[in-house]
Design a protein around this motif. Sequence first.
Motif, PDB file in Angstrom:
ATOM      1  N   ARG A 100       0.793  -1.212  -0.056  1.00 18.16           N
ATOM      2  CA  ARG A 100       0.127   0.074   0.195  1.00 18.16           C
ATOM      3  C   ARG A 100       0.856   1.243  -0.067  1.00 18.16           C
ATOM      4  NH1 ARG A 100      -3.394   3.302   3.348  1.00 18.16           N
ATOM      5  NH2 ARG A 100      -5.592   3.645   2.143  1.00 18.16           N
ATOM      6  N   SER A 101       2.044   1.296   0.697  1.00 18.20           N
ATOM      7  CA  SER A 101       2.768   2.393   0.677  1.00 18.20           C
ATOM      8  C   SER A 101       3.255   2.782  -0.581  1.00 18.20           C
ATOM      9  CB  SER A 101       3.930   2.359   1.845  1.00 18.20           C
ATOM     10  OG  SER A 101       4.721   1.289   1.393  1.00 18.20           O
ATOM     11  N   GLN A 372       2.324   4.394   6.979  1.00 13.67           N
ATOM     12  CA  GLN A 372       2.096   3.098   5.912  1.00 13.67           C
ATOM     13  C   GLN A 372       3.539   2.452   5.614  1.00 13.67           C
ATOM     14  OE1 GLN A 372      -1.186   1.765   5.102  1.00 13.67           O
ATOM     15  NE2 GLN A 372       0.225   0.171   4.528  1.00 13.67           N
ATOM     16  N   ASP A 399      -5.584  -4.471   6.726  1.00 11.42           N
ATOM     17  CA  ASP A 399      -5.164  -3.392   6.602  1.00 11.42           C
ATOM     18  C   ASP A 399      -6.044  -2.616   5.703  1.00 11.42           C
ATOM     19  OD1 ASP A 399      -3.115  -3.420   8.688  1.00 11.42           O
ATOM     20  OD2 ASP A 399      -1.617  -4.209   6.946  1.00 11.42           O
ATOM     21  N   ALA A 403      -7.787   0.813   6.297  1.00 10.64           N
ATOM     22  CA  ALA A 403      -7.674   2.180   5.486  1.00 10.64           C
ATOM     23  C   ALA A 403      -9.034   2.543   5.033  1.00 10.64           C
ATOM     24  CB  ALA A 403      -6.735   1.515   4.458  1.00 10.64           C
TER      25      ALA A 403
END
Length: 478
Positions: A100-101, A372, A399, A403
């Motif tokens: 995700r980052s 993140q 996550d 989110a």
Amino acid sequence: MSALPMYHAEQATTKTAQNEAGIRSLYDELYQNMPQAGRASRAYLEACLDQAAGLPCDLPAHTNGLEEWVARRHDAVGQQYLDYLAGRQAGAPRRYFGNRSHALYFLQGVAPTKFVDGSWLYGLLAQWHDNRYRNLIRIYLEELGEGRAEDNHVAMYRRLLAASGCEHVRPLSDEHYAQGAIQLSLARNAAHFLPEVIGFNLGYEQLPLHLLITTHELKELGVDSYYFQVHVTVDNAGTGHARKALESVRGLCPPGDEQNYYNRVRRGYCLNDLGVGTVQVIESFDLEAELTRVLAEKSVHGRHMHSDYCKVAGRTVNDWLSNPSDVSRFLRELERNGWIRRHRDPAQSRFWRLIDGEGADMFGVFSGYERQLMHDWISGDWQAGARPHAGATPGEERDRRRAERLARRSLRAGEAALPSTPPGDFGAEMRRFEEEIMQAGNRREAMDRLAGMMSPAGHHTPVGLMATRMFGSMLDLA
């Protein structure tokens, strides 16, 4: 290039033009519509066009081949996307985003271009009375959401950044601003570079494969993909922007000068290949390097904020943070001393518990994006474990749900990320707007005044949105 050249696949750099002007400075000056930027923008654009002239161009040699080119390209992209989906279903990993980052890093890297979405067409608003320009002006109005804040593409992207914890975009190189500077320069010099504007628009409005894949993978990672999904639908070759762009190439071709005009269209089309593109931004991500950069940046503010009772490898935290170059080693020592337990659920790491959650000792120190980064770095192999159907791991799925909850809360306050008028001044601002339009001597003057309020910097403000709605209504009466 591949069998089907995609101008978005590999972007060329603009180093020649970069040597002649500070691209970020030019971008800012054009965005703010500063008078002194006019000459510099033309020189920059000419340098970019010279570079574009040397790039491969997959457009047909003559305009009579454009219809087939659009259809063939559309079919090829569709087939490539089907192949991608089949591969994912068979167990292939995500093509673009490792975590995700990585996706949030991408959102920030392309932000300078997204903040000026559609801007290359702004300079054509003055031609509202000429029906030949109607398709291009309509594209611009649709980029502006027809004056609706929820549909305005720039406002939409700013809300996306705010909801993702990325409202403060990370430091970016000059070349990240190159494509946006090209678009703003085209807007500033539209009368002189009309064929190039038309050609650039033709290229930009074609549906690229990377947009389809990006939309799919962002959604999979719990990042709101609506902004990208909108572009998938509006850029369709049947009735959308791609069709309007094609019709404009023909409709604005001057009689008796067709080949020279089309050569310039082709050169403008190739401007899409300059600057840092989507795939390059994605490929430049290095998780540990980015985390180290963030912590080094934070160390400047945190090196005097910690008590001396806690030591890591014999040094106080303040001592570790006193030199940004020590950050990478500090991370290793935190891991070696048990503060960080890598390749496991981050909840098992004491350091993570210090920064995440409302009761955490360092709550608020790190942005959503920065947390993140730390989360994904600690997770490591635990997060990237087996994927039975190439989807999210249990950790990623948890996550993702987290989110989404954060995003829903952020979206309720997302308008705070938009340029806005203070509540007390809103009525006065609207009264000034109404007075300026009422004082227009005729319809042409009113349209010109409205167009001035629809600039790339102003169209997503309350006044700009109102001006867009009025401009669109009056255009329909033309």
